[in-house]
Motif scaffolding. Sequence first.
Motif, PDB file in Angstrom:
ATOM      1  N   TRP A 256      -1.913  -3.632 -10.970  1.00  0.00           N
ATOM      2  CA  TRP A 256      -3.117  -2.871 -10.452  1.00  0.00           C
ATOM      3  C   TRP A 256      -4.458  -3.488 -10.683  1.00  0.00           C
ATOM      4  CZ3 TRP A 256      -0.439  -0.520 -14.706  1.00  0.00           C
ATOM      5  CH2 TRP A 256      -0.870  -0.149 -15.708  1.00  0.00           C
ATOM      6  N   THR A 257      -5.619  -3.001 -10.508  1.00  0.00           N
ATOM      7  CA  THR A 257      -6.753  -3.754 -10.586  1.00  0.00           C
ATOM      8  C   THR A 257      -7.779  -2.992 -11.684  1.00  0.00           C
ATOM      9  OG1 THR A 257      -7.831  -2.449  -8.958  1.00  0.00           O
ATOM     10  CG2 THR A 257      -6.415  -4.332  -8.208  1.00  0.00           C
ATOM     11  N   PHE A 258      -8.360  -3.779 -12.202  1.00  0.00           N
ATOM     12  CA  PHE A 258      -9.485  -3.277 -13.205  1.00  0.00           C
ATOM     13  C   PHE A 258     -10.415  -2.548 -12.456  1.00  0.00           C
ATOM     14  CE2 PHE A 258     -13.758  -4.433 -15.133  1.00  0.00           C
ATOM     15  CZ  PHE A 258     -13.818  -3.353 -15.928  1.00  0.00           C
ATOM     16  N   GLN A 259     -10.773  -1.255 -12.872  1.00  0.00           N
ATOM     17  CA  GLN A 259     -11.817  -0.399 -12.276  1.00  0.00           C
ATOM     18  C   GLN A 259     -13.100  -0.439 -13.339  1.00  0.00           C
ATOM     19  OE1 GLN A 259     -11.023   1.264  -9.351  1.00  0.00           O
ATOM     20  NE2 GLN A 259      -9.330  -0.074  -9.765  1.00  0.00           N
ATOM     21  N   PRO A 260     -14.150  -1.130 -12.856  1.00  0.00           N
ATOM     22  CA  PRO A 260     -15.085  -1.189 -13.731  1.00  0.00           C
ATOM     23  C   PRO A 260     -16.123  -0.107 -14.028  1.00  0.00           C
ATOM     24  CG  PRO A 260     -15.477  -2.452 -11.801  1.00  0.00           C
ATOM     25  CD  PRO A 260     -14.340  -1.701 -11.617  1.00  0.00           C
ATOM     26  N   PRO A 272      -8.832  -4.903  -2.157  1.00  0.00           N
ATOM     27  CA  PRO A 272      -7.551  -4.598  -1.507  1.00  0.00           C
ATOM     28  C   PRO A 272      -6.498  -5.723  -1.203  1.00  0.00           C
ATOM     29  CG  PRO A 272      -8.885  -3.029  -0.527  1.00  0.00           C
ATOM     30  CD  PRO A 272      -9.697  -4.002  -1.088  1.00  0.00           C
ATOM     31  N   GLU A 273      -7.217  -6.713  -0.524  1.00  0.00           N
ATOM     32  CA  GLU A 273      -6.439  -7.719  -0.308  1.00  0.00           C
ATOM     33  C   GLU A 273      -5.794  -8.594  -1.144  1.00  0.00           C
ATOM     34  OE1 GLU A 273      -8.795  -6.662   2.956  1.00  0.00           O
ATOM     35  OE2 GLU A 273      -9.254  -7.126   1.124  1.00  0.00           O
ATOM     36  N   GLU A 274      -6.912  -8.680  -2.258  1.00  0.00           N
ATOM     37  CA  GLU A 274      -6.196  -9.375  -3.494  1.00  0.00           C
ATOM     38  C   GLU A 274      -5.391  -8.716  -4.159  1.00  0.00           C
ATOM     39  OE1 GLU A 274      -6.519 -12.823  -5.938  1.00  0.00           O
ATOM     40  OE2 GLU A 274      -7.404 -12.419  -4.110  1.00  0.00           O
ATOM     41  N   TYR A 275      -5.314  -7.426  -4.029  1.00  0.00           N
ATOM     42  CA  TYR A 275      -4.404  -6.550  -4.658  1.00  0.00           C
ATOM     43  C   TYR A 275      -2.897  -6.718  -4.245  1.00  0.00           C
ATOM     44  CZ  TYR A 275      -1.431  -2.316  -5.476  1.00  0.00           C
ATOM     45  OH  TYR A 275      -0.225  -1.810  -5.610  1.00  0.00           O
ATOM     46  N   SER A 294       4.061   0.973  -6.380  1.00  0.00           N
ATOM     47  CA  SER A 294       2.695   1.128  -5.661  1.00  0.00           C
ATOM     48  C   SER A 294       1.564   1.642  -6.677  1.00  0.00           C
ATOM     49  CB  SER A 294       2.701   1.842  -4.485  1.00  0.00           C
ATOM     50  OG  SER A 294       1.251   2.057  -3.808  1.00  0.00           O
ATOM     51  N   SER A 295       0.440   1.078  -6.391  1.00  0.00           N
ATOM     52  CA  SER A 295      -0.614   1.449  -7.448  1.00  0.00           C
ATOM     53  C   SER A 295      -1.646   2.330  -6.610  1.00  0.00           C
ATOM     54  CB  SER A 295      -1.299   0.485  -8.187  1.00  0.00           C
ATOM     55  OG  SER A 295      -2.473   1.033  -8.908  1.00  0.00           O
ATOM     56  N   TRP A 296      -1.091   3.593  -5.915  1.00  0.00           N
ATOM     57  CA  TRP A 296      -2.163   4.354  -5.308  1.00  0.00           C
ATOM     58  C   TRP A 296      -3.287   5.129  -6.009  1.00  0.00           C
ATOM     59  CZ3 TRP A 296      -2.566   9.208  -6.721  1.00  0.00           C
ATOM     60  CH2 TRP A 296      -1.521   9.806  -7.402  1.00  0.00           C
ATOM     61  N   VAL A 297      -3.043   4.995  -7.263  1.00  0.00           N
ATOM     62  CA  VAL A 297      -3.935   5.756  -8.245  1.00  0.00           C
ATOM     63  C   VAL A 297      -5.580   4.900  -8.256  1.00  0.00           C
ATOM     64  CG1 VAL A 297      -4.754   6.688 -10.562  1.00  0.00           C
ATOM     65  CG2 VAL A 297      -2.385   6.838  -9.733  1.00  0.00           C
ATOM     66  N   THR A 298      -5.386   3.675  -8.176  1.00  0.00           N
ATOM     67  CA  THR A 298      -6.397   2.916  -8.157  1.00  0.00           C
ATOM     68  C   THR A 298      -6.667   2.325  -6.840  1.00  0.00           C
ATOM     69  OG1 THR A 298      -5.096   0.858  -8.687  1.00  0.00           O
ATOM     70  CG2 THR A 298      -6.090   1.879 -10.475  1.00  0.00           C
ATOM     71  N   MET A 299      -5.908   2.224  -5.808  1.00  0.00           N
ATOM     72  CA  MET A 299      -6.138   1.543  -4.559  1.00  0.00           C
ATOM     73  C   MET A 299      -6.371   2.532  -3.679  1.00  0.00           C
ATOM     74  SD  MET A 299      -6.431  -1.435  -5.534  1.00  0.00           S
ATOM     75  CE  MET A 299      -6.963  -1.956  -3.978  1.00  0.00           C
ATOM     76  N   GLY A 300      -5.887   3.910  -3.835  1.00  0.00           N
ATOM     77  CA  GLY A 300      -6.044   4.872  -2.593  1.00  0.00           C
ATOM     78  C   GLY A 300      -4.557   4.984  -1.964  1.00  0.00           C
ATOM     79  N   THR A 331     -10.659   8.342  -8.669  1.00  0.00           N
ATOM     80  CA  THR A 331     -10.141   9.823  -8.655  1.00  0.00           C
ATOM     81  C   THR A 331      -9.158   9.844  -7.356  1.00  0.00           C
ATOM     82  OG1 THR A 331     -12.155  10.714  -7.748  1.00  0.00           O
ATOM     83  CG2 THR A 331     -11.751  10.513 -10.403  1.00  0.00           C
ATOM     84  N   TYR A 332      -8.447   9.033  -6.933  1.00  0.00           N
ATOM     85  CA  TYR A 332      -7.680   9.456  -5.839  1.00  0.00           C
ATOM     86  C   TYR A 332      -6.703  10.364  -6.075  1.00  0.00           C
ATOM     87  CZ  TYR A 332      -9.628   5.130  -3.488  1.00  0.00           C
ATOM     88  OH  TYR A 332     -10.351   4.165  -3.163  1.00  0.00           O
ATOM     89  N   LYS A 333      -6.341  11.407  -5.248  1.00  0.00           N
ATOM     90  CA  LYS A 333      -5.705  12.612  -5.486  1.00  0.00           C
ATOM     91  C   LYS A 333      -4.558  12.439  -4.427  1.00  0.00           C
ATOM     92  CE  LYS A 333      -9.331  15.093  -7.184  1.00  0.00           C
ATOM     93  NZ  LYS A 333      -8.972  15.069  -8.686  1.00  0.00           N
TER      94      LYS A 333
END
Length: 378
Positions: A256-260, A272-275, A294-300, A331-333
């Motif tokens: 997943w990706t760092f959320q700054p 998203p392309e890099e992820y 899948s990492s939908w929490v960070t990417m949507g 905060t993707y839900k």
Amino acid sequence: MSNVDGILQKSLAGGRIDVEECITLFESDQIEKMGHTANLIMQKWHPDPITTFVIGRNINYTNICDVYCKFCAFYRPPGSSEGYILPDETIFNKIQETIDVGGTEILMQGGTNPDLPFSYYTNLLREIKKRFTITMHSFSPAEIMKMKDVSGGLSLQEIVRELRDAGLDSLPGGGAEILDDRTRRKISRLKGSWRDWIEVMQTAHKLGMHTTGTMVIGFGESMEERALHLLRIRDAQDDVKLQKLNTPGFLAFIPWTFQPDNTNLKADKVKPEEYLKTLAISRIMLDNIPNFQSSWVTMGPEIGKQTLQYGCNDFGSTMIEENVVSAAGTTYKVNITSTLKLIREAGKIPAQRNTKYQTLRMFEDESEVITNDFVMQN
């Protein structure tokens, strides 16, 4: 034929790519081509058009932490007025709520709290197992190393064995970030070396437990460090087979990706392309790990849906509760009905699984839903 084409063909033919070839892929912008290859490799592992998910809950039993990671917006230092330790009854209530909506997994994690004795964890696990039939997929390697520090002299193997015997079923891969010490010193110098993380996982494997692996990108790490991270995970998984251990080792891998946002580490958000590229390369490189989440929490949710064409066979957890990523402004839900819908829109058949990736329930009828639905609570 380009270098990338040759590497992808090699991987499709069953060849194992090395670090230099992995770096070449990371430096390439041929994302769709890599995604196509990753998807074909995924289909070798999982030929049926099924995407699994688990119903689980993150329970953050404490936010007190003495590691002070620059990238974390969730922790509070010891002595903070905003620090907390959840009462046992609160934890029990959260577990009951999870079971009430068909949940099967608890991912219990917190900070590395120096004020909690090792007995806190074993007593809590025993009390949970007395009350509930639920899988405890809990405690990151950093937390386990802190338990070792406060235990009064127990070895790492003794710590993990006691946790297992008290009711810990498997270990999540949190805290891996980037398994290279240059980046680790920059973002979290007190957390320990990459070898510490690997040692905890290998200790769990030797004791018959299974685990998951993770990687977080976006800290300013080099492409070589990303490639070395994947190699170190792959090597540790190879050891499971070489030592003929009674465990599948790493059952899944989740990048997943760092959320700054709200953190002390300034960086641009990963696109998203890099992820998606990282996900595809991970599936190509990690030829000995069966499941990718899948990492939908960070990417949507929409990018989450795309991951099912980039090597993922699993949609991860429809988490009732998540606090750590949310503290960094993401905060993707997604509720269970949305999960079923997204998986179907990707042309897949949804299936609920357990932590061991065993199918519990198929949703082949498109009209079929789960009636006890929820939205992720923060």
